[in-house]
Design an enzyme around this catalytic site. Structure first.
Site, PDB file in Angstrom:
ATOM      1  N   ASN A  83       0.794  -1.236   0.000  1.00 22.02           N
ATOM      2  CA  ASN A  83       0.000   0.000   0.000  1.00 22.02           C
ATOM      3  C   ASN A  83       0.824   1.282   0.000  1.00 22.02           C
ATOM      4  O   ASN A  83       0.351   2.323  -0.445  1.00 22.02           O
ATOM      5  CB  ASN A  83      -0.988   0.005   1.172  1.00 22.02           C
ATOM      6  CG  ASN A  83      -0.311  -0.061   2.517  1.00 22.02           C
ATOM      7  OD1 ASN A  83       0.704  -0.745   2.691  1.00 22.02           O
ATOM      8  ND2 ASN A  83      -0.856   0.631   3.499  1.00 22.02           N
TER       9      ASN A  83
ATOM     10  N   GLY B  77       2.615  -5.043   7.668  1.00 18.66           N
ATOM     11  CA  GLY B  77       1.578  -5.790   6.971  1.00 18.66           C
ATOM     12  C   GLY B  77       0.479  -6.218   7.919  1.00 18.66           C
ATOM     13  O   GLY B  77       0.215  -5.569   8.941  1.00 18.66           O
ATOM     14  N   SER B  78      -0.135  -7.341   7.615  1.00 21.54           N
ATOM     15  CA  SER B  78      -1.293  -7.805   8.383  1.00 21.54           C
ATOM     16  C   SER B  78      -0.886  -8.481   9.687  1.00 21.54           C
ATOM     17  O   SER B  78       0.228  -9.002   9.816  1.00 21.54           O
ATOM     18  CB  SER B  78      -2.110  -8.788   7.546  1.00 21.54           C
ATOM     19  OG  SER B  78      -1.424 -10.018   7.405  1.00 21.54           O
TER      20      SER B  78
ATOM     21  N   GLU C 246       4.873  -3.483  12.275  1.00 17.46           N
ATOM     22  CA  GLU C 246       3.863  -2.428  12.138  1.00 17.46           C
ATOM     23  C   GLU C 246       2.687  -3.071  11.442  1.00 17.46           C
ATOM     24  O   GLU C 246       2.775  -3.439  10.276  1.00 17.46           O
ATOM     25  CB  GLU C 246       4.423  -1.249  11.341  1.00 17.46           C
ATOM     26  CG  GLU C 246       3.558  -0.004  11.458  1.00 17.46           C
ATOM     27  CD  GLU C 246       2.644   0.193  10.275  1.00 17.46           C
ATOM     28  OE1 GLU C 246       1.440  -0.135  10.420  1.00 17.46           O
ATOM     29  OE2 GLU C 246       3.108   0.647   9.227  1.00 17.46           O
TER      30      GLU C 246
ATOM     31  N   CYS D  21      -3.094   1.898   6.914  1.00 17.59           N
ATOM     32  CA  CYS D  21      -3.222   1.257   8.226  1.00 17.59           C
ATOM     33  C   CYS D  21      -3.662   2.238   9.305  1.00 17.59           C
ATOM     34  O   CYS D  21      -4.208   1.831  10.327  1.00 17.59           O
ATOM     35  CB  CYS D  21      -1.914   0.578   8.612  1.00 17.59           C
ATOM     36  SG  CYS D  21      -0.472   1.644   8.481  1.00 17.59           S
TER      37      CYS D  21
END
Length: 475
Positions: free
Chosen positions: A147, A223-224, A245, A279
């Site tokens: 992203n 990421g996730s 993060e 995020c």
């Protein structure tokens, strides 16, 4: 077509050990625009070995030498501005203006911030007869998301280079082009061989062996949450340091003394920016009951002015979702919100009128949302806002903190004492007052399930350091 089928290892573009490639799709056209190597464990092993060898010398470079290197990177990065902007618009679908104003600029800012942080950063501290030394942690594995292809990559690279830690980078296979341009920049300015290594590929082929490699001393991942958890598990086998993060479900608290038009404009931007694929997106908007009607009327007006469309057309503010998978995820959440009883106030399922080609989603507002609904608790990662009303400030703060996440929070209003109270009460790593913005020298990271550690500026540098005590050094 951009075909990048080689890996960058030990200062050279080399053939991947794998013969497989990954196609890169332009999300605005759904067309293949290039491919990258689909690396494997052998590529990772080669890259880690190169980084480990480079560590022997790079760790002993002086602060001035590392600053000079970062300064060269800054200048060449600026020279490649157009290439970076065009690549991000192609691979991410970000409007050209956003690619330039946000993506390109944020990447540049992190190299500048790391360079400038070294002006005053103390790597050594005398304590009587003893010495405390901060040293480069060593080979670091970096896994970055799709992203923000330059921002997330640059902030990790800049911090690692500032400490003298060599890296192996695995960028997202969905937006790998910006990382290739960074490799070209580093090659041109003479980053020492092995200090930077780029291995393209997917999580199974590259991410897993990188996280498990015994010579990798630190993993930095954005990421996730589920992927971050897996990286922690793999890193735990040999007790690697891990910096994560992860996701967020950030609250945006609107105070009752606010300028309503200003608040509606601000909250709209925090949801639709980068197509909601952020995020820190302030997707839970908390509004006082007493100004709800006036706020919603202005909010609808602001959303109606948002232009979704071709990222290469002037005036486009919002581009497509990154992929069909992401588009489908957003549609599923919108339908879930309807099923759970939230009121659809603007937008809804499907694509905007006239945009059948490309993964375009409709900016959407739900009202009368309960904070326990799925759309208020889970990260949607799309342009979907949940408006939640509150009666008093204590209730607003309670709702804001009723989440497993804690990456960011926002508050907008006029009374300084109230603004300060809210900012201190929100359980999040970053809180913005009145759209102040986040400067690259401020620490960035999350509470709770939003991550571990901090990035940006001197706090980001700390993540790539080990601390050594030398007793009797000055005796």
């Amino acid at each position: 077509m951009r075909d990048y089928t080689k890996q960058y290892i030990n200062g050279e573009w080399v053939e991947s050990n794998s013969n497989e490639t990954i196609e890169v799709i332009n999300p605005a056209t759904e067309e293949v625009i290039g491919k990258v190597a689909k690396g494997n464990k052998a590529d990772v092993d080669k890259a880690v070995e190169a980084a480990d060898n480079a560590y022997l010398e790079f760790r002993h470079t002086s602060v001035k030498e590392r600053q000079a290197l970062l300064d060269k990177i800054v200048k060449e990065y600026e020279n490649r501005k157009d290439d970076i902007v065009q690549a991000i618009t192609d691979e991410l679908g970000a409007p050209l203006s956003l690619s330039e104003r946000v993506h390109y600029q944020m990447g540049l800012n992190h190299f500048v911030a790391a360079r400038d942080a070294l002006d005053n950063y103390e790597f050594e501290e005398r304590r009587g007869d003893d010495l405390v030394v901060k040293e480069a942690i060593g080979v670091s594995g970096l896994i970055t998301p799709w992203n923000f292809p330059t921002n997330q990559t640059s902030l990790k690279l800049a911090a690692a280079f500032a400490t003298g830690s060599p890296v192996v980078l695995k960028p997202s296979e969905e937006t790998p082009f910006a990382a290739v341009i960074l490799a070209e920049i580093f090659d041109k300015v003479g980053v020492p061989k092995g200090v930077f290594n780029l291995v393209n590929g997917d999580g199974a082929g590259v991410g897993n062996p990188l996280s498990e490699h015994p010579k990798v001393r630190m993993m930095s991942f954005t990421g996730s949450g589920p992927t971050g958890s897996k990286i922690m598990e793999k890193a735990a086998k040999d007790f690697k340091k891990v910096s994560l993060e992860l996701g967020g479900k950030s609250p945006y608290i609107v105070l009752d003394d606010v300028d309503i038009k200003e608040a509606a404009k601000a909250t709209t931007g925090k949801v639709v920016n980068n197509t909601g694929q952020v995020c820190t997106a302030g997707t839970r908007v908390l509004v006082p009951n007493k100004i709800k009607d006036a706020f919603l009327a202005e909010l609808k007006e602001q959303f109606s002015q948002v232009r979704v469309g071709n990222p290469r057309e002037d005036g486009t503010q919002v581009g497509p979702m990154i992929s069909k998978k992401q588009f489908d995820q957003v549609q599923n959440y919108i339908n879930k919100g309807i099923e759970e009883g939230a009121e659809l106030f603007y937008g809804g399922p499907g694509k905007p009128e006239g945009l059948e080609k490309g993964y375009f989603a409709r900016p959407t507002i739900f009202i009368n949302v309960d904070n326990q609904m799925t759309i208020a608790q889970e990260e949607i990662f799309g342009p979907v806002m949940s408006v939640i009303t509150y009666n008093d400030l204590d209730e607003a703060i309670q709702i804001a903190n009723d989440t497993k996440y804690g990456l960011a929070g926002y508050v907008i209003g006029k009374d300084k004492e109230t603004l300060h109270k809210v900012a201190r009460s929100i359980e999040a790593g970053t809180v913005e007052i009145n759209e102040a913005g986040r400067k690259p020298d401020l620490p960035f990271g999350g509470y709770k399930q939003s991550g571990l550690g901090r990035e940006w500026g001197d706090y980001g540098i700390e993540e790539f350091l080990e601390v050594k005590s030398i007793a009797g050094y000055f005796k």
